[in-house]
Design a protein around this motif. Structure first.
Motif, PDB file in Angstrom:
ATOM      1  N   GLU A 163       0.847  -1.182   0.000  1.00  0.00           N
ATOM      2  CA  GLU A 163       0.000   0.000   0.000  1.00  0.00           C
ATOM      3  C   GLU A 163       0.888   1.240   0.000  1.00  0.00           C
ATOM      4  O   GLU A 163       2.082   1.167   0.325  1.00  0.00           O
ATOM      5  CB  GLU A 163      -0.916   0.028   1.230  1.00  0.00           C
ATOM      6  CG  GLU A 163      -1.848  -1.167   1.360  1.00  0.00           C
ATOM      7  CD  GLU A 163      -2.580  -1.169   2.689  1.00  0.00           C
ATOM      8  OE1 GLU A 163      -2.343  -0.239   3.500  1.00  0.00           O
ATOM      9  OE2 GLU A 163      -3.370  -2.094   2.929  1.00  0.00           O
ATOM     10  N   SER A 164       0.295   2.370  -0.327  1.00  0.00           N
ATOM     11  CA  SER A 164       1.017   3.643  -0.264  1.00  0.00           C
ATOM     12  C   SER A 164       0.960   4.196   1.153  1.00  0.00           C
ATOM     13  O   SER A 164      -0.028   3.996   1.869  1.00  0.00           O
ATOM     14  CB  SER A 164       0.412   4.657  -1.237  1.00  0.00           C
ATOM     15  OG  SER A 164       0.532   4.213  -2.571  1.00  0.00           O
ATOM     16  N   VAL A 165       2.023   4.892   1.549  1.00  0.00           N
ATOM     17  CA  VAL A 165       2.026   5.563   2.850  1.00  0.00           C
ATOM     18  C   VAL A 165       1.114   6.778   2.782  1.00  0.00           C
ATOM     19  O   VAL A 165       1.149   7.542   1.814  1.00  0.00           O
ATOM     20  CB  VAL A 165       3.459   5.991   3.223  1.00  0.00           C
ATOM     21  CG1 VAL A 165       3.461   6.903   4.440  1.00  0.00           C
ATOM     22  CG2 VAL A 165       4.318   4.766   3.481  1.00  0.00           C
ATOM     23  N   GLU A 166       0.289   6.959   3.801  1.00  0.00           N
ATOM     24  CA  GLU A 166      -0.626   8.090   3.803  1.00  0.00           C
ATOM     25  C   GLU A 166       0.131   9.415   3.848  1.00  0.00           C
ATOM     26  O   GLU A 166       1.237   9.509   4.394  1.00  0.00           O
ATOM     27  CB  GLU A 166      -1.588   7.994   4.981  1.00  0.00           C
ATOM     28  CG  GLU A 166      -0.928   7.912   6.338  1.00  0.00           C
ATOM     29  CD  GLU A 166      -1.931   7.629   7.443  1.00  0.00           C
ATOM     30  OE1 GLU A 166      -2.701   8.557   7.762  1.00  0.00           O
ATOM     31  OE2 GLU A 166      -1.946   6.503   7.968  1.00  0.00           O
ATOM     32  N   ASP A 167      -0.472  10.441   3.267  1.00  0.00           N
ATOM     33  CA  ASP A 167       0.195  11.729   3.106  1.00  0.00           C
ATOM     34  C   ASP A 167       0.623  12.342   4.433  1.00  0.00           C
ATOM     35  O   ASP A 167       1.700  12.937   4.540  1.00  0.00           O
ATOM     36  CB  ASP A 167      -0.723  12.709   2.360  1.00  0.00           C
ATOM     37  CG  ASP A 167      -0.931  12.310   0.906  1.00  0.00           C
ATOM     38  OD1 ASP A 167      -0.107  11.521   0.394  1.00  0.00           O
ATOM     39  OD2 ASP A 167      -1.917  12.773   0.299  1.00  0.00           O
ATOM     40  N   GLU A 168      -0.204  12.205   5.466  1.00  0.00           N
ATOM     41  CA  GLU A 168       0.107  12.819   6.752  1.00  0.00           C
ATOM     42  C   GLU A 168       1.403  12.261   7.339  1.00  0.00           C
ATOM     43  O   GLU A 168       2.250  13.000   7.852  1.00  0.00           O
ATOM     44  CB  GLU A 168      -1.048  12.602   7.728  1.00  0.00           C
ATOM     45  CG  GLU A 168      -0.907  13.333   9.047  1.00  0.00           C
ATOM     46  CD  GLU A 168      -1.078  14.843   8.920  1.00  0.00           C
ATOM     47  OE1 GLU A 168      -0.683  15.554   9.858  1.00  0.00           O
ATOM     48  OE2 GLU A 168      -1.597  15.305   7.885  1.00  0.00           O
ATOM     49  N   LEU A 169       1.573  10.956   7.250  1.00  0.00           N
ATOM     50  CA  LEU A 169       2.797  10.338   7.744  1.00  0.00           C
ATOM     51  C   LEU A 169       3.982  10.715   6.872  1.00  0.00           C
ATOM     52  O   LEU A 169       5.068  11.040   7.366  1.00  0.00           O
ATOM     53  CB  LEU A 169       2.638   8.815   7.784  1.00  0.00           C
ATOM     54  CG  LEU A 169       3.875   8.002   8.194  1.00  0.00           C
ATOM     55  CD1 LEU A 169       4.365   8.420   9.570  1.00  0.00           C
ATOM     56  CD2 LEU A 169       3.574   6.512   8.172  1.00  0.00           C
ATOM     57  N   ASP A 170       3.788  10.709   5.570  1.00  0.00           N
ATOM     58  CA  ASP A 170       4.860  11.022   4.629  1.00  0.00           C
ATOM     59  C   ASP A 170       5.400  12.439   4.844  1.00  0.00           C
ATOM     60  O   ASP A 170       6.612  12.671   4.838  1.00  0.00           O
ATOM     61  CB  ASP A 170       4.338  10.858   3.201  1.00  0.00           C
ATOM     62  CG  ASP A 170       5.421  11.094   2.164  1.00  0.00           C
ATOM     63  OD1 ASP A 170       6.607  10.957   2.492  1.00  0.00           O
ATOM     64  OD2 ASP A 170       5.078  11.422   1.018  1.00  0.00           O
TER      65      ASP A 170
END
Length: 380
Positions: A252-259
């Motif tokens: 899955e892709s890492v969510e924007d907030e964590l990134d």
């Protein structure tokens, strides 16, 4: 006369062997050994100062056996430093000078050196499996290496591990269920490298296997950070990242907030991913809530800016290591251990257990990584 001479020449009777003093005057030695075995081995240098009997016990197999029976897990901190006199690259020869210096933290709150890695490299990935540290790949003579070295932290002994299928530098790594996963850090200019962009090692079997990853957009990027949360491996590239769910075998892709908020080395404690941000704050990302929160309660006990900061989970506490300015030609290495928790409002609160100068090294040195290892004296 001859009888007297003969009597004088007779050898003196051997003195009876000296009985060693008891470990504790008021206790049988078997009880004393059981007590000492419960003291973490990191305190052995202090125990050796108690008496000659203690020093003898610490070097005997009796204490090791007692600790093995008690199945003691003892978390220990290890630190890797880059030294200014180290070459930017080196050959794989064991006689080459080490590019990294290795230390472990003793109970005296001082870092002491241990044997350097036999074949140093730049940009290696690090992972802990049981009581062993795996050093994965890295650049040797500007070429990404597939080589793996393993440090047995019980004896501070290096041994070669099973080589990866492809060479890697600046890869991501994570351990789930005693299996070691590594991903990235390799160019995709051959079929083999593309097929083995992600690999998994079963240390018991001693062999690597490919993990399918064909559809990932980040496969052309270097990895700069990784962490494991609830059986999911997070691998961060520049401005993007991926998550591998080991049980579901799904990417899955890492969510924007964590990134957007994850910078530098990180560690996970009770489902919260902690890192040190560019504003000089220690923050934690609650993965389930999907929000970043500042760690409060440590502002007065730490410098406003922690240069070169890295961190790890040491027995449930957050350990932060950073570079300080020493006098003259020295750089200081500082370390703090912080007890962290969520308060009744869900805020992240820390309490500094201790903070101290743990090492002085030459200016130009830099912190590469710190790792926590649960030393299990009964482990294979």
């Amino acid at each position: 006369m001859s009888g007297a001479a003969s009597s004088a020449a007779a050898p003196a009777a051997a003195a009876p062997p000296e009985t060693p003093p008891p470990l504790f005057p008021s206790l049988p030695d078997d009880v004393a050994v059981n007590i000492i075995a419960r003291v973490p081995s990191s305190h052995d240098p202090t125990l050796a100062l108690v008496s000659r009997s203690f020093r003898s016990l610490l070097s005997s197999p009796l204490l090791s056996s007692a600790r093995r029976l008690l199945r003691r897990n003892q978390p220990s901190l290890y630190l890797v430093l880059r030294h200014p006199s180290s070459p930017s690259s080196s050959s794989s020869s064991a006689s080459s000078p080490a590019s990294h210096l290795w230390y472990t933290l003793h109970s005296s709150r001082r870092l002491v050196p241990i044997a350097p890695i036999p074949s140093p490299s730049i940009g290696s990935a690090f992972a802990v499996v049981g009581s062993r540290i795996y050093v994965l790949g890295g650049s040797v003579n500007d070429v990404a290496s597939p080589r793996v070295w393993v440090l047995d932290c019980r004896f501070h002994r290096w041994e070669p591990g099973p080589s990866m299928r492809v060479g890697r530098e600046f890869a991501a790594a994570g351990v789930v269920g005693e299996k070691l996963y590594v991903m990235g850090g390799c160019t995709l200019d051959t079929w083999s490298r593309a097929a083995h962009w992600a690999e998994v090692l079963d240390p018991g079997a001693g062999s690597w296997a490919a993990v399918p990853s064909e559809s990932l957009e980040v496969r052309e990027k270097w990895m700069h950070a990784s962490a494991v949360v609830d059986g999911r491996i997070y691998a961060m590239a520049d401005r993007s990242g991926v998550v591998y769910d080991v049980d579901k075998e799904v990417w899955e892709s890492v969510e924007d907030e964590l990134d957007m908020g994850w910078r530098g080395r990180a560690c996970v404690i009770d489902g919260v991913l902690y890192c040190y941000d560019y504003l000089g704050k220690i923050r934690g990302f609650d993965v389930k809530a999907g929000v970043w929160k500042e760690l409060k309660g440590v502002e007065s006990g730490l410098p406003k800016f922690l240069c070169g900061a890295t961190m790890t989970n040491l027995g449930g506490n957050l350990v932060v290591v950073w570079e300080g300015k020493g006098g003259g030609k020295e750089m200081e290495v500082w370390c703090a251990e912080i007890a962290v928790k969520k308060d009744e409002h869900g805020e992240l609160v820390g309490c500094i257990c201790w903070s101290d100068l743990v090492l002085k090294v030459s200016n130009g040195s830099s912190i590469v990584n710190c790792l926590a290892v649960a030393l299990s004296s009964w482990s294979d």
